[in-house]
Design a protein around this motif. Structure first.
Motif, mmCIF file in Angstrom:
data_model
loop_
_atom_site.group_PDB
_atom_site.id
_atom_site.type_symbol
_atom_site.label_atom_id
_atom_site.label_comp_id
_atom_site.label_asym_id
_atom_site.label_seq_id
_atom_site.Cartn_x
_atom_site.Cartn_y
_atom_site.Cartn_z
ATOM 1 N N GLY A 159 59.823 34.195 31.508
ATOM 2 C CA GLY A 159 58.926 34.118 30.367
ATOM 3 C C GLY A 159 58.235 32.780 30.189
ATOM 4 N N LEU A 160 58.034 32.066 31.269
ATOM 5 C CA LEU A 160 57.424 30.733 31.208
ATOM 6 C C LEU A 160 55.997 30.790 31.763
ATOM 7 C CD1 LEU A 160 60.532 28.725 32.492
ATOM 8 C CD2 LEU A 160 59.768 29.011 30.113
ATOM 9 N N ALA A 161 55.099 31.349 30.984
ATOM 10 C CA ALA A 161 53.726 31.570 31.440
ATOM 11 C C ALA A 161 53.020 30.262 31.805
ATOM 12 C CB ALA A 161 52.927 32.322 30.382
ATOM 13 N N ASP A 162 53.199 29.198 31.005
ATOM 14 C CA ASP A 162 52.531 27.921 31.297
ATOM 15 C C ASP A 162 53.034 27.330 32.613
ATOM 16 O OD1 ASP A 162 51.000 28.118 29.008
ATOM 17 O OD2 ASP A 162 52.305 26.804 27.825
ATOM 18 N N SER A 163 54.326 27.403 32.846
ATOM 19 C CA SER A 163 54.885 26.896 34.101
ATOM 20 C C SER A 163 54.389 27.718 35.284
ATOM 21 C CB SER A 163 56.416 26.920 34.060
ATOM 22 O OG SER A 163 56.893 26.036 33.078
#
Length: 176
Positions: A159-163
């Motif tokens: 769930g780490l879209a920015d990463s």
């Protein structure tokens, strides 16, 4: 599935770059044969992917220790899986090819990326896939396939879209 979605975007990769591309053959014509197979694979149709297998297998006949040929053979079968043929047909052909590539050269980034995809899509083993993608990127930070599939895990499993976006953008910068 295996070869679907953004896989086509990851196909473009530099020739002769880090991670073992273009290295390791003693066969005079083997490298050219693999390059022809790779050009066919980049068209990403069932016909072109199946058509890439024969030249790559011919390169292996010229030099059975040619790591890139084994890695490309696994790659062709992986990209056939799901999009064009059943994984039941493709994976038993691709898995031994990547195993052979890694046995010949444990430092081959492409083979680690393919192993990661096998772990992710066919074994459903996310921790093993992460290890393989991270190893592939350690060996070749411009490995577009490893970066793309690693980003899929970062976004969808963690769930780490920015990463995930950062990994994808870095991969595109290093290997446009």
């Amino acid at each position: 599935g295996g070869g679907g979605g953004g896989a086509r975007e990851a196909r473009g990769r530099g020739e002769g770059g880090a991670g073992g591309r273009g290295r390791g053959t003693r066969g005079a014509g083997a490298n050219g044969v693999v390059r022809r197979g790779r050009l066919r694979m980049d068209q990403f149709t069932e016909e072109s992917l199946r058509g890439a297998i024969d030249p790559v297998e011919a390169a292996i006949k010229l030099d059975s220790t040619y790591v890139d040929a084994w890695a490309e053979l696994g790659d062709a079968w992986f990209y056939l899986a799901d999009d064009f043929i059943s994984p039941r047909e493709a994976i038993p052909n691709g898995r031994p090819a990547v195993d052979r590539a890694l046995a010949l050269d444990p430092q081959n980034s492409s083979a680690h990326a393919f192993q990661g995809s096998l772990q992710l899509y066919y074994n459903w083993d996310i921790p093993a896939a992460v290890r393989e993608y991270e190893r592939a990127l350690q060996l070749d930070s411009a490995n577009a396939e490893a970066a793309m599939f690693y980003a899929i895990i970062i976004k969808n499993a963690w769930g780490l879209a920015d990463s995930a976006r950062a990994v994808t953008e870095r991969g595109r910068r290093l290997n446009p």
